[in-house]
Scaffold this active site. Structure first.
Site, short mmCIF file in Angstrom:
data_model
loop_
_atom_site.label_atom_id
_atom_site.label_comp_id
_atom_site.label_asym_id
_atom_site.label_seq_id
_atom_site.Cartn_x
_atom_site.Cartn_y
_atom_site.Cartn_z
N LEU A 81 0.81 -1.21 0.00
CA LEU A 81 0.00 0.00 0.00
C LEU A 81 0.85 1.26 0.00
O LEU A 81 1.72 1.43 0.87
CB LEU A 81 -0.93 0.00 1.22
CG LEU A 81 -1.89 1.19 1.34
CD1 LEU A 81 -2.88 1.20 0.19
CD2 LEU A 81 -2.61 1.15 2.69
N ASP A 82 0.62 2.14 -0.98
CA ASP A 82 1.27 3.45 -1.08
C ASP A 82 2.80 3.36 -1.12
O ASP A 82 3.50 4.28 -0.71
CB ASP A 82 0.85 4.36 0.09
CG ASP A 82 -0.64 4.66 0.09
OD1 ASP A 82 -1.24 4.65 -1.00
OD2 ASP A 82 -1.20 4.89 1.18
N ALA A 83 3.34 2.25 -1.61
CA ALA A 83 4.79 2.06 -1.59
C ALA A 83 5.37 1.79 -2.97
O ALA A 83 6.54 1.45 -3.08
CB ALA A 83 5.15 0.92 -0.64
#
Length: 286
Positions: free
Chosen positions: A229-231
């Site tokens: 997530l979000d990486a």
């Protein structure tokens, strides 16, 4: 002349002497004219080499498919290249996923309508029906696919059917987490806009997190989506200054402007083949 047929050659490979000579000599031998060239080599040994090259194809001595095959055999394979060569006229098909926030979506639709986005934006999918009228006003197909944690598998199966043939999928404030399987279906072709300056304030409600932390800037980040997530690899970011006088709503208002501009730039660069993904980073020839 810019009106001549053109193509884009993207390359990444281990850095070694003779690369540029081999590429340019091959293109010259087959009648290509180089009109633009950007390159980058990392300092870390063993180095990695990246190139974006624009060429005219009108005077090639062979069909483009044959040139590709010869390039693979004579240049790409000996230099262990990852590469692709695409005509600029082969416009990418773009689809957008959105929830209720319309600012990032509308920026993309405006750019598409004005001809500033070198792609065909022909589908918007939303887990809410709210934006149907706005989207269809641009002459773009709108599909409502309800989604939540409880029905995610069924929703994503339907979306994947609708997205068949899409070259790029954009999450324009799509307020649902996509599964690892969905992200893998569009590896390096799924762009999200996150409303913070990553890696700070990942996850939910980043503007509240930013206010509670007392930051002096807020930002927005466009990145490719991965299972983490979000990486995923970051494509573009921007920031705006805030002060102690600003509320969460002030931060959100500033953020909306940042989000739409950052996402539009990332989508445009992807559609113009200006991005090379290298591990969890990107090289952007903007």
């Amino acid at each position: 002349m810019k009106t001549d047929p053109r193509a884009i050659l993207l390359i990444q490979c281990p850095d070694r002497p003779g690369l540029v000579a081999a590429i340019s000599s091959f293109l010259f031998a087959h009648g290509a004219n180089i009109t633009d060239l950007d390159q980058h080599s990392t300092d870390v040994a063993p180095g990695a080499y990246f190139m974006r090259l624009e060429l005219q194809t009108g005077k090639l001595d062979l069909p483009l498919d044959r040139v590709r095959a010869l390039f693979e055999a004579e240049v790409a394979r000996p230099f262990a290249m990852q590469w692709r060569l695409d005509l600029i006229t082969e416009r990418k098909k773009v689809a957008v996923l959105v929830s209720r926030h319309d600012h990032a979506l509308l920026e993309l639709l405006w750019q598409f309508q004005r001809g500033d986005l070198a792609a065909d934006l022909d589908l918007v999918i939303s887990n809410h029906p709210d934006l149907r009228e706005a989207v269809e006003g641009f002459g773009v197909r709108f599909e409502h696919v309800p989604n939540s944690k409880e029905i995610r598998r069924e929703a994503e199966t339907r979306m994947l059917g609708l997205l068949a043939g899409a070259d790029l999928v954009v999450l324009a404030r799509y307020m649902q987490i996509v599964s690892a399987e969905f992200a893998a279906s569009f590896e390096n072709r799924l762009i999200n806009i996150h409303h913070s300056f990553l890696p700070a304030f990942a996850g939910a409600d980043p503007y509240r997190q930013a206010l509670d932390r007392g930051v002096k800037i807020v930002g927005a980040t466009a990145h490719y989506v991965t299972a983490d997530l979000d990486a995923g690899p970051i494509i573009e970011q921007d920031v705006g200054r805030v002060s102690h006088r600003d509320s969460v709503e002030d931060l959100k208002a500033l953020g909306r402007d940042l989000e739409r501009r950052v996402l539009a730039r990332a989508v445009r660069w992807h559609c113009e083949d200006r991005i090379i993904v290298h591990g969890n980073k990107t090289v952007v020839f903007a």
